[in-house]
Structure formats: C-alpha cells, structure tokens
Scaffold this motif. Sequence first.
Motif, PDB file in Angstrom:
ATOM      1  N   ALA A 124      45.229  24.841  52.896  1.00 45.34           N
ATOM      2  CA  ALA A 124      45.569  26.155  53.408  1.00 45.34           C
ATOM      3  C   ALA A 124      46.820  26.774  52.710  1.00 45.34           C
ATOM      4  O   ALA A 124      47.456  27.594  53.203  1.00 45.34           O
ATOM      5  CB  ALA A 124      45.740  25.750  54.970  1.00 45.34           C
ATOM      6  N   CYS A 125      47.282  26.290  51.525  1.00 49.83           N
ATOM      7  CA  CYS A 125      48.230  26.681  50.704  1.00 49.83           C
ATOM      8  C   CYS A 125      47.789  27.453  49.125  1.00 49.83           C
ATOM      9  O   CYS A 125      46.513  27.004  49.193  1.00 49.83           O
ATOM     10  CB  CYS A 125      49.272  25.745  50.469  1.00 49.83           C
ATOM     11  SG  CYS A 125      49.955  25.153  52.021  1.00 49.83           S
ATOM     12  N   LEU A 126      48.512  28.249  48.752  1.00 45.63           N
ATOM     13  CA  LEU A 126      48.045  28.795  47.456  1.00 45.63           C
ATOM     14  C   LEU A 126      47.215  27.825  46.623  1.00 45.63           C
ATOM     15  O   LEU A 126      47.604  26.751  46.436  1.00 45.63           O
ATOM     16  CB  LEU A 126      49.425  28.954  46.615  1.00 45.63           C
ATOM     17  CG  LEU A 126      50.171  30.261  46.823  1.00 45.63           C
ATOM     18  CD1 LEU A 126      50.955  30.686  45.824  1.00 45.63           C
ATOM     19  CD2 LEU A 126      48.810  31.534  46.768  1.00 45.63           C
ATOM     20  N   ASP A 127      46.059  28.176  46.191  1.00 45.90           N
ATOM     21  CA  ASP A 127      45.225  27.372  45.208  1.00 45.90           C
ATOM     22  C   ASP A 127      45.784  27.741  43.716  1.00 45.90           C
ATOM     23  O   ASP A 127      45.509  29.116  43.465  1.00 45.90           O
ATOM     24  CB  ASP A 127      43.745  28.102  45.293  1.00 45.90           C
ATOM     25  CG  ASP A 127      42.874  27.311  44.498  1.00 45.90           C
ATOM     26  OD1 ASP A 127      43.251  26.722  43.334  1.00 45.90           O
ATOM     27  OD2 ASP A 127      41.495  27.341  44.799  1.00 45.90           O
ATOM     28  N   PRO A 128      46.289  26.854  43.223  1.00 47.93           N
ATOM     29  CA  PRO A 128      46.758  27.261  41.627  1.00 47.93           C
ATOM     30  C   PRO A 128      45.872  27.784  40.938  1.00 47.93           C
ATOM     31  O   PRO A 128      46.096  28.691  40.050  1.00 47.93           O
ATOM     32  CB  PRO A 128      47.056  25.933  41.042  1.00 47.93           C
ATOM     33  CG  PRO A 128      47.387  24.946  42.332  1.00 47.93           C
ATOM     34  CD  PRO A 128      46.572  25.382  43.518  1.00 47.93           C
ATOM     35  N   ALA A 129      44.549  27.392  41.104  1.00 47.70           N
ATOM     36  CA  ALA A 129      43.537  28.074  40.023  1.00 47.70           C
ATOM     37  C   ALA A 129      43.357  29.644  40.428  1.00 47.70           C
ATOM     38  O   ALA A 129      43.526  30.481  39.536  1.00 47.70           O
ATOM     39  CB  ALA A 129      42.214  27.453  40.298  1.00 47.70           C
ATOM     40  N   ARG A 130      43.660  30.048  41.514  1.00 48.16           N
ATOM     41  CA  ARG A 130      43.348  31.298  42.122  1.00 48.16           C
ATOM     42  C   ARG A 130      44.813  32.180  41.447  1.00 48.16           C
ATOM     43  O   ARG A 130      44.828  33.335  41.109  1.00 48.16           O
ATOM     44  CB  ARG A 130      43.231  31.607  43.457  1.00 48.16           C
ATOM     45  CG  ARG A 130      42.123  30.958  44.068  1.00 48.16           C
ATOM     46  CD  ARG A 130      40.741  31.176  43.558  1.00 48.16           C
ATOM     47  NE  ARG A 130      40.601  32.605  43.175  1.00 48.16           N
ATOM     48  CZ  ARG A 130      39.751  32.882  42.053  1.00 48.16           C
ATOM     49  NH1 ARG A 130      39.012  32.018  41.394  1.00 48.16           N
ATOM     50  NH2 ARG A 130      39.522  34.295  41.790  1.00 48.16           N
ATOM     51  N   VAL A 131      45.906  31.410  41.448  1.00 46.99           N
ATOM     52  CA  VAL A 131      47.099  32.058  41.096  1.00 46.99           C
ATOM     53  C   VAL A 131      47.171  32.424  39.514  1.00 46.99           C
ATOM     54  O   VAL A 131      47.314  33.406  39.162  1.00 46.99           O
ATOM     55  CB  VAL A 131      48.348  31.100  41.281  1.00 46.99           C
ATOM     56  CG1 VAL A 131      49.494  31.701  40.544  1.00 46.99           C
ATOM     57  CG2 VAL A 131      48.507  30.788  42.808  1.00 46.99           C
ATOM     58  N   GLU A 132      46.443  31.415  38.875  1.00 46.39           N
ATOM     59  CA  GLU A 132      46.292  31.535  37.315  1.00 46.39           C
ATOM     60  C   GLU A 132      45.585  32.963  37.164  1.00 46.39           C
ATOM     61  O   GLU A 132      45.732  33.672  36.062  1.00 46.39           O
ATOM     62  CB  GLU A 132      45.673  30.455  36.662  1.00 46.39           C
ATOM     63  CG  GLU A 132      46.783  29.853  36.009  1.00 46.39           C
ATOM     64  CD  GLU A 132      46.476  28.424  35.302  1.00 46.39           C
ATOM     65  OE1 GLU A 132      45.373  27.597  35.748  1.00 46.39           O
ATOM     66  OE2 GLU A 132      46.719  28.224  33.950  1.00 46.39           O
ATOM     67  N   ALA A 133      44.357  32.922  37.841  1.00 46.42           N
ATOM     68  CA  ALA A 133      43.307  33.970  37.768  1.00 46.42           C
ATOM     69  C   ALA A 133      43.970  35.398  38.085  1.00 46.42           C
ATOM     70  O   ALA A 133      43.543  36.481  37.620  1.00 46.42           O
ATOM     71  CB  ALA A 133      42.078  33.753  38.503  1.00 46.42           C
TER      72      ALA A 133
END
Length: 407
Positions: A124-133
Amino acid sequence: MKRGVSELAYFGGSAAFLQKVFVGRPNVGDRARFLDRLDWVLNNRWLTNGGPLTREFEGRVAELAGVRHCVATCNATVALQLLARACGLTGEVLMPSLTFAATPQAMRWIGLDVVFCDVDPATACLDPARVEAALTPRTSAIIGVHLWGRPCAVDELDKIAAANGLVLLYDAAHALGVTTGGRPIGGFGVAEVFSFHATKVVNSFEGGAVVTDDGELAARIRRMHNFGFASPGTADSVGTNGKMAEVAAAMGLTSLDTFADSVAHNEANYDLYRAELAGLPGVRVIGYDRQERNNFHYLVLELDGKITRLHRDVLLDVLRAENVMAQRYFAPGCHEMPPFRGEPAGTLPHTERIADRVLALPTGPSVTREDIRRICDVVTMAVNHGAEVTHRWRARRGEAGTREVPE
Ligand code: T4K
C-alpha cells in the motif's frame, strides 16, 4: 454480545458503547510528569524559539530515528513544506494518492505540481515501477509515505532517485520507531518527516520534525523555520515561522517517556484484533512485519465486499451507530479530492481498490481488551450477516433518500 442483526444499534438495538470510542485517542502519558515540565517551562520563562525542552525533544527523536539531526516544528505539514523549500524542489513531485491530504496539500501550497503514482498492493506504499513510469523532465522529487507505519520500498526508490538525479523524501508521519531491514525509519532518502499530532503514537499536541543526517540541510531548515534568520533579526533566506513551542516539547517528551509502553499496548491490541477476527471470511487485519520494529499505531481492516457482501461504508455506519468511531483512513484517494482532481478515473487502480476497502479501528493505550472484544463482536455480527445487513441498510438509506448505495 449481539444475538442478531436487529440488536445492532443501526437497526434500533442499544449501542455497544455508552461513550464514543475514537481512533486516534491521544496518549496523555504521565500527567504529573507533564505538569512538572510545564511548571518548569513557566518558571524558566522561555516559552518558544528553540528552548531547552525543544532541544531535548529533538535530541531524543534523533536518537530514536538513528540520525544526527532533528529540527522540531509546529506540525508535520509545515515540516514537509520547509523540507521541500530547503531542497529547492521545483516543477513536479511524485507521491502516492493513498495518503492523508496533508502530503499533497503541503506541496501544492508552496506551488509545486503534485503527480500521483499508484501503490504496490502488497505494501500500500508507492510502487517503484509506477514512479519510474511517471518521471518527466519536470520531476524534481519523490515523496514516499510509510503508510500506517509500514515502510516503503526504500532501496528501489533510492535507486530510481539516484539514477535520475531526484531528491527522495519521506513522509514518515506514521512511522516513528519503525525499522526496515533493521534500520530505523528516519535515515532514508535525503530526510524524513514525523508528525507529533495529538492522534499520533507520540504527541506534542501539535508538532512535527524533519530528521536527517545532512547537517547543512538541517541548518538551513533550522534557519527557515525561524523567519530565515541567520543571526538575530537578520534573514539570509526566505523563511517562515514553523517553530515548536516549549509546551509542545514538554508534552512530546512526556509522550516519549511512555513510547515503549504505548507500542507494547498497541501490539497487544493488534494481536487481540487478529485473534478475534481470525477466520472471518473476507476480512483481513493489515499486517506488520514481525521481523522488524513496528509501532502498531494503526489498526486497519480490509474488507473484501465480494465475500462479505458488506461494503466498508456500510460497516462504518454500523460501527458508528455503536459509538465506535472508525475512520476511512484513507479514502477517498487524494486524486479524487477537488484540489487534485485531474487524473482520469481508473489510472490508480490499486489505490482506488484499497481506498474503497479499508477502515481504521480504535486502538492505542486508552482502548481496553474488553473494548476490542466488543468491537470485534459487532464486526463479526455484521460480516456474518453481510447480505442482510446490506439489504436493511439500503432500505433505511432509501427511505431517508440519502446518499447512493455502495456496491
Ligand atoms: N502525512 C500523513 C501521512 C499524515 O497522516 C498526517 C497527519 C500528516 C502528514 C500531517 O501531520 P500534521 O501536520 O497533522 O502534524 C488526523 C490528524 O489530525 C492528522 O494529524 C493525521 N495525519 C490524520 C491521519 O488524522 P483527521 O482529519 O482524521 O482528524 P480528526 O480531528 O478527525 O481526529 C481523528 C480522530 O482522533 C477522531 O476519531 C477523534 C480523535 N481525536 C482527535 C483529536 C484532535 C481525539 O480523540 N482527541 C483529539 O485531541 O486527521
């Protein structure tokens, strides 16, 4: 014990509690110790502006967080703003939408564009893959939120920040005393921010802090939170008034004195909730990694409405009728709030799914084992008769002509 749905207070039964039981009931700590400190403050006639109790509080928070520097502030929202300003953030900042409104509000208030990224359903915390995208040439920072005191994927976020020349900050409002990989929250990213609001595991009435190992950054924030003064009366940078008062530090120190007891009480509450609700289909108590240190400050239920046939909002109404003042921490996602709307619906599917299902229940030192048994009795009764409760809830809502019925 409720013997049937008709005994639920929402449908006319008597309430399980005569007085409201709150999420976030403040931990007052040792009252005599607080009053001693208050007396000392009054005798000392030094009420704010970096007084001795504030300095002592900063030292103890830094120690707990395993960092060299702590600047105490009037609240965490201002601490986030000071930190963003001190780091020279510009353009866009990436953060989760699944957080308290303070995280995006703090950034928007100082003119930054907030870009929400979806969360990893496992944490339920930031998804690193979504951050990169979501990175663009305008991105200047990533702000992770250790939601409910469960740590972000700190190593992955660190790699993304380093590879892209971004500032990495954490909103650690929920995570005092927590570790990840054996290291205390407080030492990750460039700096982290704690909240000492009345409702937090350690409270100073209102209060916050920036913690960091970067001495130059801490010194800058210290100046900025005191009108930008580099020497008395002379500002060398833009500043504001974000100082902690001595009375707040007196409460913060008193609350810290009983921090270990509060955590032990929270942990026992957490274990009892889990035991009482074990095996209830479609109901999950959000877990903590027992290999790490946790503060167990939030007790969060996740309800799978397809199984329970009972939406979270229906359970919320049922509980509130019993004087159990559960909270929708955190729904709606911030991206659905008017100041931040703009994301097309469905772009943050995990955020929306979690926000639609979670409910925080009362815990903390003021909540007894008997309270928990009674709360779980209501939850169990409602869930075990999910379809009937939903049906009767709809009928009552329909009669009253009020808000739409959740699926
Ligand atoms: N980042 C995150 C991730 C945060 O969760 C927060 C704050 C921040 C940043 C910003 O920190 P600060 O700037 O506040 O230091 C409450 C708190 O006001 C807020 O600090 C906290 N997060 C948030 C999760 O909870 P509300 O809007 O739910 O407050 P309220 O007044 O409805 O109180 C919550 C519950 O606590 C109620 O059940 C009543 C009970 N309560 C409250 C107070 C103030 C008491 O029993 N006694 C009290 O004195 O935000």
